[in-house]
Design a protein around this motif. Structure first.
Motif, PDB file in Angstrom:
ATOM      1  N   ALA A  18     -16.703 -64.737 -10.122  1.00 27.73           N
ATOM      2  CA  ALA A  18     -16.960 -63.417 -10.669  1.00 27.73           C
ATOM      3  C   ALA A  18     -16.004 -62.369 -10.110  1.00 27.73           C
ATOM      4  O   ALA A  18     -15.813 -61.312 -10.698  1.00 27.73           O
ATOM      5  CB  ALA A  18     -18.406 -63.002 -10.351  1.00 27.73           C
ATOM      6  N   ASN A  19     -15.384 -62.662  -8.986  1.00 26.36           N
ATOM      7  CA  ASN A  19     -14.539 -61.672  -8.338  1.00 26.36           C
ATOM      8  C   ASN A  19     -13.245 -61.470  -9.118  1.00 26.36           C
ATOM      9  O   ASN A  19     -12.634 -62.433  -9.576  1.00 26.36           O
ATOM     10  CB  ASN A  19     -14.241 -62.131  -6.910  1.00 26.36           C
ATOM     11  CG  ASN A  19     -13.476 -61.089  -6.137  1.00 26.36           C
ATOM     12  OD1 ASN A  19     -12.260 -60.998  -6.252  1.00 26.36           O
ATOM     13  ND2 ASN A  19     -14.185 -60.288  -5.381  1.00 26.36           N
ATOM     14  N   PHE A  20     -12.817 -60.249  -9.227  1.00 22.54           N
ATOM     15  CA  PHE A  20     -11.689 -59.919 -10.105  1.00 22.54           C
ATOM     16  C   PHE A  20     -10.354 -60.477  -9.630  1.00 22.54           C
ATOM     17  O   PHE A  20      -9.364 -60.417 -10.341  1.00 22.54           O
ATOM     18  CB  PHE A  20     -11.577 -58.406 -10.290  1.00 22.54           C
ATOM     19  CG  PHE A  20     -11.289 -57.665  -9.016  1.00 22.54           C
ATOM     20  CD1 PHE A  20     -12.316 -57.053  -8.313  1.00 22.54           C
ATOM     21  CD2 PHE A  20     -10.001 -57.574  -8.519  1.00 22.54           C
ATOM     22  CE1 PHE A  20     -12.059 -56.370  -7.137  1.00 22.54           C
ATOM     23  CE2 PHE A  20      -9.743 -56.896  -7.346  1.00 22.54           C
ATOM     24  CZ  PHE A  20     -10.771 -56.298  -6.654  1.00 22.54           C
ATOM     25  N   ASN A  21     -10.324 -60.992  -8.394  1.00 17.07           N
ATOM     26  CA  ASN A  21      -9.056 -61.499  -7.880  1.00 17.07           C
ATOM     27  C   ASN A  21      -8.749 -62.930  -8.303  1.00 17.07           C
ATOM     28  O   ASN A  21      -7.591 -63.326  -8.363  1.00 17.07           O
ATOM     29  CB  ASN A  21      -9.066 -61.489  -6.348  1.00 17.07           C
ATOM     30  CG  ASN A  21      -8.741 -60.124  -5.787  1.00 17.07           C
ATOM     31  OD1 ASN A  21      -7.782 -59.513  -6.213  1.00 17.07           O
ATOM     32  ND2 ASN A  21      -9.538 -59.668  -4.860  1.00 17.07           N
ATOM     33  N   TYR A  22      -9.805 -63.715  -8.528  1.00 16.04           N
ATOM     34  CA  TYR A  22      -9.605 -65.159  -8.618  1.00 16.04           C
ATOM     35  C   TYR A  22      -9.867 -65.727 -10.008  1.00 16.04           C
ATOM     36  O   TYR A  22     -10.723 -65.257 -10.740  1.00 16.04           O
ATOM     37  CB  TYR A  22     -10.536 -65.870  -7.629  1.00 16.04           C
ATOM     38  CG  TYR A  22     -10.544 -65.238  -6.253  1.00 16.04           C
ATOM     39  CD1 TYR A  22     -11.712 -64.692  -5.734  1.00 16.04           C
ATOM     40  CD2 TYR A  22      -9.392 -65.180  -5.487  1.00 16.04           C
ATOM     41  CE1 TYR A  22     -11.736 -64.118  -4.475  1.00 16.04           C
ATOM     42  CE2 TYR A  22      -9.404 -64.600  -4.235  1.00 16.04           C
ATOM     43  CZ  TYR A  22     -10.570 -64.073  -3.733  1.00 16.04           C
ATOM     44  OH  TYR A  22     -10.575 -63.492  -2.489  1.00 16.04           O
ATOM     45  N   PHE A  23      -9.135 -66.782 -10.307  1.00 17.51           N
ATOM     46  CA  PHE A  23      -9.375 -67.564 -11.519  1.00 17.51           C
ATOM     47  C   PHE A  23      -9.485 -66.712 -12.777  1.00 17.51           C
ATOM     48  O   PHE A  23     -10.405 -66.847 -13.570  1.00 17.51           O
ATOM     49  CB  PHE A  23     -10.662 -68.409 -11.362  1.00 17.51           C
ATOM     50  CG  PHE A  23     -10.500 -69.478 -10.325  1.00 17.51           C
ATOM     51  CD1 PHE A  23     -11.076 -69.343  -9.081  1.00 17.51           C
ATOM     52  CD2 PHE A  23      -9.776 -70.630 -10.600  1.00 17.51           C
ATOM     53  CE1 PHE A  23     -10.923 -70.324  -8.103  1.00 17.51           C
ATOM     54  CE2 PHE A  23      -9.619 -71.624  -9.639  1.00 17.51           C
ATOM     55  CZ  PHE A  23     -10.192 -71.459  -8.388  1.00 17.51           C
ATOM     56  N   ARG A  24      -8.520 -65.824 -12.968  1.00 19.61           N
ATOM     57  CA  ARG A  24      -8.503 -65.023 -14.188  1.00 19.61           C
ATOM     58  C   ARG A  24      -8.037 -65.903 -15.345  1.00 19.61           C
ATOM     59  O   ARG A  24      -7.183 -66.771 -15.181  1.00 19.61           O
ATOM     60  CB  ARG A  24      -7.544 -63.849 -14.024  1.00 19.61           C
ATOM     61  CG  ARG A  24      -7.900 -62.905 -12.897  1.00 19.61           C
ATOM     62  CD  ARG A  24      -9.157 -62.115 -13.164  1.00 19.61           C
ATOM     63  NE  ARG A  24     -10.352 -62.768 -12.667  1.00 19.61           N
ATOM     64  CZ  ARG A  24     -11.583 -62.354 -12.894  1.00 19.61           C
ATOM     65  NH1 ARG A  24     -11.793 -61.288 -13.626  1.00 19.61           N
ATOM     66  NH2 ARG A  24     -12.618 -63.004 -12.409  1.00 19.61           N
ATOM     67  N   ILE A  25      -8.603 -65.653 -16.488  1.00 22.17           N
ATOM     68  CA  ILE A  25      -8.309 -66.506 -17.643  1.00 22.17           C
ATOM     69  C   ILE A  25      -7.136 -65.938 -18.421  1.00 22.17           C
ATOM     70  O   ILE A  25      -7.139 -64.775 -18.833  1.00 22.17           O
ATOM     71  CB  ILE A  25      -9.528 -66.607 -18.572  1.00 22.17           C
ATOM     72  CG1 ILE A  25     -10.746 -67.086 -17.779  1.00 22.17           C
ATOM     73  CG2 ILE A  25      -9.227 -67.538 -19.736  1.00 22.17           C
ATOM     74  CD1 ILE A  25     -10.576 -68.459 -17.162  1.00 22.17           C
ATOM     75  N   ALA A  26      -6.136 -66.799 -18.606  1.00 21.97           N
ATOM     76  CA  ALA A  26      -4.956 -66.406 -19.371  1.00 21.97           C
ATOM     77  C   ALA A  26      -4.803 -67.352 -20.553  1.00 21.97           C
ATOM     78  O   ALA A  26      -5.424 -68.417 -20.602  1.00 21.97           O
ATOM     79  CB  ALA A  26      -3.718 -66.460 -18.485  1.00 21.97           C
ATOM     80  N   SER A  27      -3.952 -66.997 -21.463  1.00 24.68           N
ATOM     81  CA  SER A  27      -3.831 -67.745 -22.719  1.00 24.68           C
ATOM     82  C   SER A  27      -2.783 -68.847 -22.611  1.00 24.68           C
ATOM     83  O   SER A  27      -1.612 -68.583 -22.364  1.00 24.68           O
ATOM     84  CB  SER A  27      -3.456 -66.794 -23.850  1.00 24.68           C
ATOM     85  OG  SER A  27      -3.013 -67.511 -24.973  1.00 24.68           O
ATOM     86  N   LYS A  28      -3.243 -70.079 -22.856  1.00 26.22           N
ATOM     87  CA  LYS A  28      -2.309 -71.200 -22.806  1.00 26.22           C
ATOM     88  C   LYS A  28      -1.300 -71.093 -23.928  1.00 26.22           C
ATOM     89  O   LYS A  28      -0.115 -71.335 -23.756  1.00 26.22           O
ATOM     90  CB  LYS A  28      -3.084 -72.516 -22.899  1.00 26.22           C
ATOM     91  CG  LYS A  28      -2.196 -73.729 -22.906  1.00 26.22           C
ATOM     92  CD  LYS A  28      -3.036 -75.005 -22.787  1.00 26.22           C
ATOM     93  CE  LYS A  28      -2.187 -76.213 -22.473  1.00 26.22           C
ATOM     94  NZ  LYS A  28      -1.141 -76.443 -23.459  1.00 26.22           N
TER      95      LYS A  28
END
Lengths: 310, 541, 326
Positions: B177-187
């Protein structure tokens, strides 16, 4: 900030040492009258005397110890404003220290930094400049290349890198200033010595049989000493400002040591609410540096070689 | 020799008096009060808002960046499987439902439908798999230590992903949930545009999309009209970078900017009294503390036994410092007292109160520990722009300790050296660089994205931030990291915090409070612990 | 009499042909310039590596020893210094100054994109400085000892008697906040340029003013000028056409030093006014131990500096007949 004036003087002098005459005599003849006073400017001298006096007699003059602070009395305004007391004439800073005392003790640090740093830079620079001009050849080329290299980097950047490497503090400030400013002396001394060497009377002296050393010490050095002193005087002011700039970037003199530059830099964020934290040290710096500059100007005019020509 | 005597004014041409008059005018030109008095602030249009920031996030690539400042950009542009609500608790975001296997090693996430990326591509499970893999690639993200247990992510079926962990992690959902980690980007976007584009024209699923950037100047965002959730109020947002505090405050006063993130604390008092502006304060994750080296057996200089390894000496220090004075007088209220954990943290116990200010007790404890004549010590402080007031706090602390008998000398160091000294694992090699006996610290257990993480990283034996060792504490923390049942986790966190408090692992001085300043035609409700500007919470009045 | 050495350059003055002399002069100065720039890069290279560990800044504070070592090796910092420098030089020749760890982009591009802003600022400041110097210098020389002379010169020196950041802050507070005439900061419009250029220019105006004044005083006293006055040329033309032209040469000679001062001062001014220039970039890189950017930036600044020096020396050589004739 670079001491522009003294290198200006160097260039003008090399331009206007003996050749200045040829420029003028090409256009005109005769010597024009110049205005000149014999005594030093009054107010700058008085101010400088006050500063030196404050530095020497600080423990007797300052109402408080330089380190003493009391969080309860922080950010008090100067005595003449609402909320101010006569105990803290110029108010207190954000930890409750007396501004007046810190300014008085700060004179010590500013002058210490000034004299020591400028003295060291001047000594190193003068020696190297003399060596370069005396030996000429590859020694001259080497020293001047080093000077060129160093002067191609903005002084503040060099100072910053060195301070970050060594760590902030008073000793670092002095050392960094010495490293940054020696080059001006080297260039000045070298060019003076070289230009004097080419003068007719020097050639005459050589023809007559005077040794190089005699020429250097009896004829060249006296002229050079004046220029060095003028340069050093003005650099005193420059160095005080340089310390303030280093503090602004975070790497100047550290607390609790009071220095006008760091007081000004640290106090600037209070400029809207507690203006006395920065305005008083700023005034101290401005008045001192202005006086030093004016004094140096007077010295320069007094010792202008054009007047000694006859 | 013939000289012409000049007239008194001198050939250098100006009297001292006139010069000095000008000097006085020059440096004291300011009227004492009302200097930053403003005219009434103009109304803010919903079309555009300008926000001033003092720090610039260097990297916009969601997986390369690490650290709080990048969050200034991330929070508005990228999203993760989960997000946090205003109280910092995990809520659904790009994942709508999730479940955990009984052994705690596998998580399954059901993904939200109908979500689009800024470039129009639909959000699918492929993007999650891609993002996880890229974030876990050490060539992209150099600091992997905190997620090395996240082994893999695979798509199970359309709209569902499964994540495998190598060991249990009670903090995993909070981590996601933390904004720093594992952000979703478009493949799809990555395949089309490549690595460079991820930095130069980043694309996410968040409420705002990236428009343009001018390094060292500003970056611009525009509202994403196909955003899946409630749309924010402002169409365009420009973030201007103004590094100098005085200029930043001045820019708000003149109306050049509408909003300031992390308004310089020394201007807060004055602005709150100025009509036309509003100050919103927020508590942050930073705790300023006094880090004490209780690991060393001996003093590196003298070889004598380390006094600070004795719990009583540390407790004496804790009682010697008047935190209220520091917060109220020095920081002008921009701080909060802390015991161990923050009220929002899992395992917070309101009965554990911050160490009280008791000078007599401090002296008694020192004497009891065998130092009736006091101790000589050095405090290693921090200078520079990074932490405002770090210098003054250090001086105040030194003064309080000296009054209690611990004669403290202050040595201030620049950030680079401070980093070296503050890392207990690294500086072990060079004894002269080791933090001894104590110094300025910037983080503590409270405020981590989950208490378990904070308790582990800051006080567990052998971690770089930890300067004390306690077998009892380590045992409890180990157990936390084997548990996944929330109630048990909370109980264990509380227990660990209590051990830490009793053992005086460090001395928290205050929790940093920052201020957001804005024209009073705006209102803002930040997430607790946040320092970023989440535009979705920024609204016109 | 033997060899006569020109005081301002180590070149011998006794070459027969004027053109050949000029070419030798240019080549030797170019050679010196190259040596200077390489020397700067070496000094900065070593100093910046002594200033701290890059890997500690790349990784978060709680990185462990293994990670630190890995990043260190990734940036080539674990090799001997001379190897690192050799690699740096060989890459710098083709324009590769490495990658900025902080911005994850080529350091040279970052710095190159910021250069126009700094040059803009420095040029504007030089212009303001020259305007102040000419205006005050000539007025002071025309009426020595007068009210204008005193206050003008005091005004010029004042700019050098206060720290640049303080001048900048005061100007912002007065002209931007109090009067609302100009913006506090930023980049793009002419109005953004005024305060920064004024701050920077005022600092370097002092020396120029003093020099202009003194040179003008000399020239105005000359027989040539007296002759012009006797002939009936108006005072205006006496000052601005005849005297100024002759007084300009000594002022030109300080230009190269002035540029050093301007480039140095721009570092501070850029920070205060949020001006996106090279100076600010380098300062921030120093604090972040971003070696590549520091190296690229100082390289660029030193090149700009030596180029300007070279140009000024050439101009000086061209304008001053005595140098030409030896």
């Amino acid at each position: 900030m670079e001491p522009l004036k003294q290198v200006t003087g160097e260039r003008v002098r090399e331009y206007s040492g003996e050749r200045e005459d040829s420029l003028v005599t090409r256009m005109a003849s005769g010597i024009r009258a110049r205005r000149w006073t014999g005594h030093p400017p009054v107010l700058p001298s008085v101010i400088l005397a006050i500063v030196v006096g404050a530095a020497i007699f600080a423990p007797f003059l300052a109402p408080f110890d330089q380190d003493y602070f009391d969080l309860g009395g922080s950010l008090q305004p100067p005595a003449w404003m609402i909320g101010g007391t006569s105990e803290y004439l110029l108010g207190t800073d954000n930890t409750g220290r007396d501004i007046l005392s810190r300014i008085i003790y700060g004179a010590r640090i500013s002058l210490l930094v000034g004299f020591l740093a400028v003295g060291l830079a001047g000594t190193v620079g003068t020696v190297l400049g003399l060596v370069a001009a005396y030996f000429e050849g590859w020694v001259d080329a080497l020293i001047m290349r080093i000077v060129d290299i160093q002067m191609s980097v903005p002084s503040i950047l060099l100072a910053l890198i060195l301070s970050a490497a060594i760590g902030p503090g008073l000793a670092t400030v002095i050392m960094v200033i010495m490293i940054v400013y020696w080059t001006y002396y080297a260039r000045l001394v070298r060019s003076e010595v070289l230009s004097v060497k080419t003068r007719d009377f020097v050639s005459l002296a050589r023809v007559v049989g005077c040794s190089d050393r005699r020429i250097v010490f009896r004829h060249i050095l006296p002229n050079v000493v004046n220029s060095i002193v003028v340069l050093a005087t003005v650099q005193l002011g420059t160095v005080i400002i340089f310390e303030a700039t280093l503090s602004f970037l975070g790497l100047g003199v550290q607390p609790p040591t009071p220095a006008w530059g760091s007081m000004l830099a640290d106090g600037r964020t209070y400029v809207g609410s507690a203006w006395w934290l920065s305005v008083f040290p700023g005034l101290a710096i401005t008045l001192t540096v202005l006086s030093v500059n004016l004094f140096g100007d007077w010295l320069r005019v007094k010792w202008d070689p054009k007047r000694r020509r006859l | 020799m013939a000289h012409d005597r000049s007239d008194r004014s001198g050939s250098y041409g100006f009297t001292r008096r006139s010069a000095l008059k000008l000097a006085l005018a020059g440096s004291a030109a300011l009227p004492p009060s009302g200097l930053l008095a403003s005219k009434a602030a103009a109304a803010v249009s919903i079309d555009k808002i300008t926000i001033g920031v003092g720090d610039e996030p260097p990297i916009f690539d969601p997986h390369k960046a690490y650290g709080g400042i990048s969050g200034y950009f991330f929070v508005n542009v990228y999203e993760g499987l989960l997000a946090t609500d205003l109280d910092n608790k995990p809520i659904p975001a790009l994942a709508t439902k999730w479940s955990m296997s009984p052994d705690g090693l596998t998580y399954e996430f059901q993904l939200r439908e109908g979500v689009k990326f800024h470039t129009g591509e639909p959000f699918t499970e492929e993007d999650v798999v891609f993002s996880f893999r890229r974030f876990r690639d050490p060539k992209v993200q150099s600091h992997q230590a905190n997620f090395s247990h996240v082994e893999g992510c695979e798509a199970i079926k359309k709209g569902t992903v499964r994540v495998k962990l190598s060991k249990q992690d009670p903090t995993f959902l909070a981590l996601l949930a933390n904004f720093n980690y594992f952000r979703i980007a478009s493949k799809a976007y990555y395949d089309k545009a490549g690595d460079d584009a991820f930095e130069k024209s980043p694309v996410g699923t968040g409420p705002y999309k990236f428009v343009r950037r001018s390094i060292k100047e500003s970056w611009e965002l525009e509202r994403f009209e196909d955003y899946w959730d409630e749309k924010p109020a402002f169409k365009r947002a420009t973030f201007r970078v103004i590094p100098e505090a005085v200029t930043l405050a001045a820019a708000l006063k003149t109306g050049e900017i509408d909003f300031v993130q992390n308004y310089p604390p020394t201007f807060v008092d004055e602005l709150s009294k100025t009509p036309g502006f509003r100050i919103v304060k927020n508590k942050t994750i930073n705790t300023i503390d006094l880090r004490i080296n209780s690991i060393r057996g001996t003093d590196p200089a003298t070889g004598a036994p380390n006094p600070f390894a004795d719990r009583r000496v540390r407790m004496a220090m804790a009682n010697a410092i008047d935190k209220d004075a520091i917060i109220n007088r020095l920081l002008k209220g921009m701080g909060e007292k802390v015991a161990v954990l923050f009220p929002e943290d899992v395992g917070y116990d309101p009965n554990v109160k911050p160490y009280p200010y008791d000078l007599k007790k401090a002296k008694a404890l020192l004497a009891e520990a065998g130092y009736p004549n006091g101790i000589d010590a050095t405090y290693y402080g921090l200078v520079g722009q990074r932490m405002p007031m770090s210098k003054e706090v250090g001086e105040a602390v030194a003064q309080y300790l000296t009054a209690a008998g611990i004669r403290t000398k202050v040595v201030n160091e620049e950030y680079g050296m401070w980093l070296k000294r503050s890392n207990s694992r690294d500086s072990a090699a060079d004894v002269s660089l080791q933090l001894y006996p104590f110094g300025y610290g910037m983080t503590w257990v409270g405020g981590a994205f989950h208490s378990a993480f904070g308790l582990k990283v800051n006080a567990y034996s052998g971690t770089p931030f930890s300067w004390w060792e306690s077998k009892e504490y380590d045992t409890v923390v180990d157990e936390i990291w084997r548990t996944t049942e929330p109630a048990k986790v909370e109980e264990l966190c509380r227990k660990a915090a209590q051990i830490l408090y009793d053992g005086v692992g460090t001395i928290p001085l205050y929790r940093v409070i920052i201020a957001y300043a804005m024209k009073d035609t705006l209102t803002f409700s930040p997430t607790v612990n946040s320092t970023a500007v989440e535009l979705k919470y920024l609204r016109p009045v | 009499m033997g060899r006569v050495q020109c005081a301002h350059s180590a070149t011998l003055c006794a070459t027969p042909s004027k053109a050949r002399r000029m070419i030798r002069f240019i080549l030797s100065r170019l050679g010196q310039a190259v040596v200077a720039v390489i020397g700067v890069s070496l000094i900065v290279f070593v100093a910046v590596r002594a200033s701290g560990d890059l890997e500690r800044f790349v990784l978060p504070p709680d990185a462990n020893t293994a990670e630190l070592a890995r990043v260190r090796s990734e940036y080539g910092l674990d090799r001997p210094l001379y190897v690192q420098y050799g690699l740096f030089l060989s890459r710098a020749v083709v324009g590769d100054f490495g990658t900025s760890w902080r911005w994850q982009s080529p350091a040279w591009d970052l710095v190159r994109e910021r250069l126009p802003a700094t040059l803009e600022l420095a040029l504007a400041a030089a212009l303001i400085s020259t305007i102040i110097a000419v205006w005050i210098g000539t007025q002071s020389a025309a009426r020595p000892g007068s009210w204008i002379d005193q206050f003008g010169s005091a005004f010029a020196v004042l700019g050098q008697s206060m720290p640049t950041f303080w001048v900048g802050i005061l100007l912002i507070l007065f002209f931007a906040v109090e009067l609302r005439w100009l913006p506090t900061s930023g980049y793009g419009k002419v109005s953004n340029l005024v305060l920064p250029a004024l701050t920077l220019g005022w600092a370097s105006a002092a020396a120029q003013t003093r020099l202009m004044r003194s040179a003008m005083l000399d020239v105005l006293d000359s027989e040539y000028i007296k002759m012009a006055r006797v002939k009936g040329v108006s005072e205006f033309w006496v000052i601005y056409k005849h005297a100024l032209r002759n007084a300009s040469l000594p002022v030109l000679t300080v230009m190269s030093v002035q540029w050093a001062q301007l480039l140095s001062g721009s570092v501070i001014v850029e920070t205060i006014f949020a001006w996106p220039g090279v100076g600010r970039t380098i300062v921030e890189a120093i604090f972040n131990r971003d070696f590549a950017v520091v190296q690229a930036g100082t390289f660029m600044i030193s090149v700009v500096f030596v180029v300007i020096n070279l140009a000024v020396d050439l101009l000086y050589g061209v304008l001053d007949p005595r140098i030409r004739l030896g």
